[in-house]
Design an enzyme around this catalytic site. Structure first.
Site, PDB file in Angstrom:
ATOM      1  N   ASP A   8       0.868  -1.179   0.000  1.00  0.00           N
ATOM      2  CA  ASP A   8       0.000   0.000   0.000  1.00  0.00           C
ATOM      3  C   ASP A   8       0.909   1.234   0.000  1.00  0.00           C
ATOM      4  O   ASP A   8       2.138   1.126  -0.158  1.00  0.00           O
ATOM      5  CB  ASP A   8      -1.018  -0.039   1.160  1.00  0.00           C
ATOM      6  CG  ASP A   8      -0.396   0.231   2.522  1.00  0.00           C
ATOM      7  OD1 ASP A   8       0.845   0.361   2.618  1.00  0.00           O
ATOM      8  OD2 ASP A   8      -1.151   0.322   3.510  1.00  0.00           O
ATOM      9  N   HIS A   9       0.295   2.413   0.202  1.00  0.00           N
ATOM     10  CA  HIS A   9       1.082   3.651   0.161  1.00  0.00           C
ATOM     11  C   HIS A   9       2.152   3.685   1.258  1.00  0.00           C
ATOM     12  O   HIS A   9       3.170   4.334   1.113  1.00  0.00           O
ATOM     13  CB  HIS A   9       0.147   4.857   0.304  1.00  0.00           C
ATOM     14  CG  HIS A   9      -0.709   4.803   1.532  1.00  0.00           C
ATOM     15  ND1 HIS A   9      -1.790   3.941   1.626  1.00  0.00           N
ATOM     16  CD2 HIS A   9      -0.640   5.455   2.720  1.00  0.00           C
ATOM     17  CE1 HIS A   9      -2.354   4.083   2.808  1.00  0.00           C
ATOM     18  NE2 HIS A   9      -1.673   4.992   3.492  1.00  0.00           N
ATOM     19  N   CYS A  65       3.241  -3.030   3.987  1.00  0.00           N
ATOM     20  CA  CYS A  65       2.431  -1.849   4.309  1.00  0.00           C
ATOM     21  C   CYS A  65       3.186  -1.083   5.392  1.00  0.00           C
ATOM     22  O   CYS A  65       4.383  -1.319   5.602  1.00  0.00           O
ATOM     23  CB  CYS A  65       0.993  -2.214   4.688  1.00  0.00           C
ATOM     24  SG  CYS A  65       0.779  -3.254   6.142  1.00  0.00           S
ATOM     25  N   THR A  67       2.958  -1.128   8.704  1.00  0.00           N
ATOM     26  CA  THR A  67       3.371  -2.028   9.794  1.00  0.00           C
ATOM     27  C   THR A  67       3.560  -3.471   9.340  1.00  0.00           C
ATOM     28  O   THR A  67       4.152  -4.271  10.073  1.00  0.00           O
ATOM     29  CB  THR A  67       2.279  -2.053  10.880  1.00  0.00           C
ATOM     30  OG1 THR A  67       1.064  -2.539  10.269  1.00  0.00           O
ATOM     31  CG2 THR A  67       2.044  -0.687  11.486  1.00  0.00           C
ATOM     32  N   ILE A  69       1.104  -5.393   9.343  1.00  0.00           N
ATOM     33  CA  ILE A  69       0.042  -6.108  10.073  1.00  0.00           C
ATOM     34  C   ILE A  69      -1.227  -6.250   9.229  1.00  0.00           C
ATOM     35  O   ILE A  69      -1.799  -7.342   9.124  1.00  0.00           O
ATOM     36  CB  ILE A  69      -0.256  -5.411  11.415  1.00  0.00           C
ATOM     37  CG1 ILE A  69       0.978  -5.440  12.318  1.00  0.00           C
ATOM     38  CG2 ILE A  69      -1.437  -6.098  12.124  1.00  0.00           C
ATOM     39  CD1 ILE A  69       0.872  -4.548  13.558  1.00  0.00           C
ATOM     40  N   GLY A  70      -1.661  -5.165   8.630  1.00  0.00           N
ATOM     41  CA  GLY A  70      -2.880  -5.220   7.815  1.00  0.00           C
ATOM     42  C   GLY A  70      -2.724  -6.205   6.670  1.00  0.00           C
ATOM     43  O   GLY A  70      -3.629  -7.011   6.389  1.00  0.00           O
ATOM     44  N   MET A  71      -1.585  -6.149   6.005  1.00  0.00           N
ATOM     45  CA  MET A  71      -1.322  -7.073   4.889  1.00  0.00           C
ATOM     46  C   MET A  71      -1.361  -8.521   5.377  1.00  0.00           C
ATOM     47  O   MET A  71      -1.900  -9.403   4.697  1.00  0.00           O
ATOM     48  CB  MET A  71       0.047  -6.781   4.269  1.00  0.00           C
ATOM     49  CG  MET A  71       0.082  -5.531   3.420  1.00  0.00           C
ATOM     50  SD  MET A  71      -0.971  -5.689   1.961  1.00  0.00           S
ATOM     51  CE  MET A  71      -0.328  -4.353   0.949  1.00  0.00           C
ATOM     52  N   HIS A  98       9.849 -23.862   9.625  1.00  0.00           N
ATOM     53  CA  HIS A  98       8.796 -24.454  10.464  1.00  0.00           C
ATOM     54  C   HIS A  98       7.391 -24.270   9.895  1.00  0.00           C
ATOM     55  O   HIS A  98       6.556 -25.151  10.057  1.00  0.00           O
ATOM     56  CB  HIS A  98       8.831 -23.840  11.872  1.00  0.00           C
ATOM     57  CG  HIS A  98      10.055 -24.195  12.649  1.00  0.00           C
ATOM     58  ND1 HIS A  98      10.113 -24.112  14.022  1.00  0.00           N
ATOM     59  CD2 HIS A  98      11.283 -24.644  12.258  1.00  0.00           C
ATOM     60  CE1 HIS A  98      11.318 -24.503  14.434  1.00  0.00           C
ATOM     61  NE2 HIS A  98      12.045 -24.810  13.378  1.00  0.00           N
ATOM     62  N   ARG A 132       7.914 -33.140  11.469  1.00  0.00           N
ATOM     63  CA  ARG A 132       6.888 -32.781  12.459  1.00  0.00           C
ATOM     64  C   ARG A 132       6.171 -31.476  12.103  1.00  0.00           C
ATOM     65  O   ARG A 132       5.014 -31.271  12.458  1.00  0.00           O
ATOM     66  CB  ARG A 132       7.508 -32.697  13.860  1.00  0.00           C
ATOM     67  CG  ARG A 132       8.480 -31.550  14.062  1.00  0.00           C
ATOM     68  CD  ARG A 132       9.182 -31.641  15.412  1.00  0.00           C
ATOM     69  NE  ARG A 132       9.981 -30.457  15.719  1.00  0.00           N
ATOM     70  CZ  ARG A 132      11.200 -30.240  15.237  1.00  0.00           C
ATOM     71  NH1 ARG A 132      11.760 -31.095  14.411  1.00  0.00           N
ATOM     72  NH2 ARG A 132      11.868 -29.140  15.569  1.00  0.00           N
TER      73      ARG A 132
HETATM   74  C1  RB5 Z   1      -1.820   2.934   6.360  1.00  0.00           C
HETATM   75  O1  RB5 Z   1      -1.819   4.177   6.966  1.00  0.00           O
HETATM   76  C2  RB5 Z   1      -1.511   1.851   7.369  1.00  0.00           C
HETATM   77  O2  RB5 Z   1      -2.621   1.671   8.204  1.00  0.00           O
HETATM   78  C3  RB5 Z   1      -1.154   0.562   6.666  1.00  0.00           C
HETATM   79  O3  RB5 Z   1      -0.048   0.782   5.848  1.00  0.00           O
HETATM   80  C4  RB5 Z   1      -0.788  -0.602   7.554  1.00  0.00           C
HETATM   81  O4  RB5 Z   1       0.156  -0.249   8.503  1.00  0.00           O
HETATM   82  C5  RB5 Z   1      -1.925  -1.331   8.138  1.00  0.00           C
HETATM   83  O5  RB5 Z   1      -1.772  -2.342   8.836  1.00  0.00           O
END
Ligand code: RB5
Length: 147
Positions: A8-9, A65, A67, A69-71, A98, A132
């Site tokens: 993303d951006h 992205c 963080t 996390i979202g991805m 693993h 395993r």
């Molecule tokens: C975008 O501002 C931000 O929320 C996104 O890049 C990411 O960190 C989401 O998990």
């Protein structure tokens, strides 16, 4: 190996660094966007990459992205995807050995490009150990199949 890339951006600059690295290493890739820093929604870029990996068209995917996390959350909604959020070299190796992770997610706002490229190198170059760990992946697949 063919690698599907998405960002993303918040991750587009690191994606460009990863593209340069893959080119230098002679690793084939396709960029599924985004292409600029205008605000976009990360699920729109996680989905095509995850679908291409799940279908077998691409062996691996890398999603960036802000963080990571979202991805990671979005990609793991696609059946067959094991997306690992990684910001250190130990986990890059361990998640291949693993978890047989097929998508790597990182946050451009979390780590610098030097460490990120080292993680990419380790993650792409490490094989799944099987044994395993295969049994555990089969249990995850059963969870997925029962949904
Ligand atoms: C975008 O501002 C931000 O929320 C996104 O890049 C990411 O960190 C989401 O998990």
């Amino acid at each position: 190996m063919k690698v599907a890339l998405g960002a993303d951006h918040g991750g587009v600059n690191l994606k460009e660094e990863i593209k340069k690295f893959l080119e230098a290493e002679g690793i084939e890739y396709e960029d599924f966007g985004c292409t600029c820093t205008d605000s976009v929604d990360y699920p729109d870029f996680a989905l095509p990459v995850a679908e291409k990996v799940a279908s077998g068209d691409f062996e691996r995917g890398i999603l960036i992205c802000g963080t990571g996390i979202g991805m990671t959350i979005a990609a793991n909604k696609v059946k067959g995807i094991r997306c690992a959020l990684v910001h250190d070299c130990f986990s890059a190796k361990a998640t291949r050995e693993h978890n047989d992770s097929n998508i790597l997610a990182m946050g451009e706002r979390v780590i610098g490009p030097g460490l990120a490229l080292e993680i990419v190198k380790i993650w792409l170059g490490t094989e799944f150990m099987g044994g395993r760990h295969q049994r555990r992946l089969e249990k995850i697949k059963m969870l997925e199949d029962n949904q």
